[in-house]
Enzyme design. Structure first.
Site, PDB file in Angstrom:
ATOM      1  CB  CYS A   1      -1.441   0.260   0.999  1.00 32.07           C
ATOM      2  SG  CYS A   1      -1.876  -1.740   1.431  1.00 32.07           S
TER       3      CYS A   1
ATOM      4  CG  HIS B   1      -6.481   1.194   0.934  1.00 34.52           C
ATOM      5  ND1 HIS B   1      -5.478   1.174  -0.006  1.00 34.52           N
ATOM      6  CD2 HIS B   1      -5.370   0.714   1.978  1.00 34.52           C
ATOM      7  CE1 HIS B   1      -4.009   1.462   0.410  1.00 34.52           C
ATOM      8  NE2 HIS B   1      -4.402   0.656   1.687  1.00 34.52           N
TER       9      HIS B   1
ATOM     10  CG  HIS C   1      -1.594   4.508   4.796  1.00 34.57           C
ATOM     11  ND1 HIS C   1      -1.936   4.308   3.566  1.00 34.57           N
ATOM     12  CD2 HIS C   1      -2.204   3.516   5.398  1.00 34.57           C
ATOM     13  CE1 HIS C   1      -2.221   3.516   3.208  1.00 34.57           C
ATOM     14  NE2 HIS C   1      -2.131   2.434   4.358  1.00 34.57           N
TER      15      HIS C   1
ATOM     16  CG  PHE D   1      -0.384  -6.078   3.987  1.00 37.23           C
ATOM     17  CD1 PHE D   1      -0.843  -4.953   4.532  1.00 37.23           C
ATOM     18  CD2 PHE D   1      -1.286  -7.091   3.653  1.00 37.23           C
ATOM     19  CE1 PHE D   1      -2.162  -5.344   5.334  1.00 37.23           C
ATOM     20  CE2 PHE D   1      -2.480  -7.002   4.118  1.00 37.23           C
ATOM     21  CZ  PHE D   1      -3.439  -5.651   4.839  1.00 37.23           C
TER      22      PHE D   1
ATOM     23  CD  GLU E   1      -2.238   7.475   8.492  1.00 41.39           C
ATOM     24  OE1 GLU E   1      -1.542   8.512   7.347  1.00 41.39           O
ATOM     25  OE2 GLU E   1      -3.212   7.349   8.302  1.00 41.39           O
TER      26      GLU E   1
ATOM     27  CE  LYS F   1      -5.347   4.301   1.692  1.00 39.85           C
ATOM     28  NZ  LYS F   1      -4.739   5.226   2.317  1.00 39.85           N
TER      29      LYS F   1
END
Length: 416
Positions: free
Chosen positions: A165, A342, A304, A401, A315, A337
C-alpha cells in the site's frame, strides 16, 4: 550529489470517483463517494459486499481489442492515466524531452491478480494448453512501468516499486530523488491496481482487513469509532515529476514542488502497523527535514487513513510524534480513502495528486462518514465537508503490509 529542484507538471488519473484527474478532484472536494455494491462478480458467498470500482471504462474502445485482451486491467489503467499525465504536462509534444531523459516509476502492489485467477480457472477446466501465451507478461507487477515506457518512448530510468500500500508514494519519492540527483529530467511516477476480483477479496477478508459492513454509505469511515476495516478500491494515478529548469525552459504549468521524502520500515509484523508508530514517525520526520518544512506556514496532511482500527490510531500517534503535539493539532488532515476506497498500489499517487491540487487550488477534500470520532484519533480530520486552505505545505503518508512506511512533502510553488 546534485540538488536540483523537482516540480509536478502533469497528472493523470482514473479512479472510482472520476475518469480523469480534474474529475476525480472535483468529486473528492464535493464529498462524492465511489463506494458501491460490488458488480464485478457475484458476492452471494462473500462476507464483503462493497468496493470502490472504476465505472464506465471500456478497455477495448480505448486500447483496441488486441491490446485490451493482452493487458491486465491494472496495466490498462496505468496506460490511461499516463496518457492524461503526458498530455496535461505537455511532454507529449514532439521534442519536449529527450526520450533518454524520461523515466517511468509506476508500481503495482499486486499486479495482474485478475488475469492470474482467470487463467488458473482455464487450466483447471481445460488443461495447461489453455493458458494464454501472454499470461506471464500480463501478471508480473513491473508490466505497468514496462508498457507505459513503451507507449511514451521513455528510455530513461524505469523502476517499478512494489511496497504493497506504500507502492506509489515510494514511486513518487524515488522519482524525486532520481531527478534531483540528475539521472533524469522527468519521470512518470505513480501506481495502478485492479484487485477487485474474487480471490483477492476473499484473501483480504480472511486476513480481517476488509470491512464487512454491507452499506456502501458507511462501510469506509476513517478515524470513526465504528470503523471495521478498509474498502477495496481500484484505478491508477500517474504524476509527471520534472526538473524545475527543464519545466521552465519549455513554459510548463507548474502545479507544485516536491521537496522531501521519507522511507522506513517497521520491522514489526507482516500486516499490522507498529502500535508505537515508530516507523511512520521516522518517515514523516525524514520528509519534513529534507523539505525544511515549517508547519507554522500551514500544513495539509493526506493521511493513509484506511478505516482500520490499528492504522488510524497508530498513524495519528505517528503524526503527533513526528510534528509535535501543537503542530499536529494545527494541521489540516483528511483521508480521501473515505471516498475512493483503498486503491492499494495506486493509493499513494492519488493522494499525492490531492495534496498537489490542495496546494494549487486552496481547498482540502473532507473525510466523509466521520460521525463518531475515536478518542484515540483526536486531530482535525476535516470531517464531512471540504475546507479552504491557504498553507504552503502538504504531506502524504502511506503504510504497507510488510511494514513499509513512506511520506512525501510537497510545497506550494514559488520562483524563489
Amino acid at each position: 550529489m546534485m540538488d536540483r529542484r523537482v516540480v509536478i507538471t502533469g497528472i493523470g488519473a482514473i479512479t472510482p470517483v472520476g475518469m480523469s484527474a480534474p474529475e476525480s478532484w472535483d468529486a473528492l472536494v464535493a464529498g462524492k463517494s465511489g463506494i458501491t455494491e460490488i458488480t464485478a462478480f457475484d458476492t452471494a458467498d462473500f462476507r464483503v459486499k462493497v468496493a470502490a470500482e472504476v465505472k464506465g471504462f471500456d478497455a477495448e474502445a480505448y486500447l483496441g481489442k488486441a491490446d485490451a485482451r493482452h493487458n491486465d486491467r491494472n496495466v490498462q489503467f496505468a496506460l490511461y492515466a499516463s496518457d492524461e499525465a503526458m498530455k496535461s504536462s505537455g511532454l507529449d509534444q514532439e521534442g519536449a524531452i529527450d526520450p533518454e531523459r524520461l523515466g517511468v516509476y509506476v508500481g503495482s502492489g499486486i499486479g495482474g491478480i485478475g488475469t492470474m485467477e482467470e487463467q488458473i480457472e482455464r487450466m483447471a477446466k481445460g488443461g495447461p494448453r489453455k493458458i494464454s501465451p501472454f499470461f506471464v507478461p500480463m501478471i508480473i507487477a513491473n508490466m505497468a512501468s514496462g508498457q507505459v515506457s513503451i507507449r511514451h518512448h521513455a528510455k530513461g530510468p524505469t523502476l517499478p516499486i512494489v511496497t504493497a500500500c506504500a507502492t506509489s508514494t515510494n514511486a513518487v519519492g524515488e522519482a524525486f530523488r532520481a531527478i534531483r540527483g540528475g539521472y533524469a529530467d522527468a519521470i512518470l511516477a505513480g501506481g495502478s491496481e485492479a484487485a477487485i476480483v474474487p480471490v483477492s477479496i476473499a484473501g483480504f477478508t480472511n486476513a480481517r482487513a476488509l470491512s464487512t459492513n454491507p452499506d456502501p454509505k458507511t462501510a469506509c469511515r476513517p478515524f470513526d469509532s465504528n470503523r471495521d476495516g478498509f474498502v477495496m478500491g481500484e484505478g491508477a494515478c500517474v504524476l509527471v515529476l520534472e526538473e524545475l529548469e527543464h519545466a521552465r525552459a519549455r513554459g510548463a504549468h507548474i502545479i507544485c514542488e516536491v521537496a522531501g521524502y521519507g522511507n522506513t520500515a517497521d520491522a514489526y509484523h507482516i500486516t499490522s502497523p507498529d502500535p508505537e508508530a515508530a516507523g511512520i514517525t521516522r518517515a514523516i520526520k525524514q520528509a519534513v527535514a529534507e523539505a525544511s518544512l515549517d508547519p507554522a506556514e500551514g500544513l495539509y496532511i493526506n493521511a493513509h487513513g484506511t478505516s482500520t482500527k490499528l492504522n488510524d490510531s497508530s498513524e495519528t500517534k505517528g503524526i503527533k510524534q513526528a510534528l509535535g503535539e501543537d503542530a499536529a493539532r494545527a494541521a489540516h488532515i483528511s483521508s480521501t480513502k473515505s471516498m475512493t476506497g483503498h486503491m492499494l498500489g495506486a493509493t499513494g499517487a492519488v493522494e499525492a495528486m490531492v495534496c498537489a491540487y490542495a496546494l494549487e487550488k486552496g481547498t482540502i477534500p473532507p473525510t466523509i462518514n466521520l460521525k463518531d470520532p475515536d478518542p484515540a484519533c483526536d486531530l482535525d480530520y476535516t470531517p464531512n465537508v471540504a475546507a479552504s486552505f491557504d498553507g504552503r505545505w502538504a504531506l502524504s503518508t502511506s503504510l504497507g503490509f510488510g511494514g513499509h512506511n513512506a511520506a512525501i512533502a510537497l510545497k506550494k510553488y514559488g520562483e524563489a
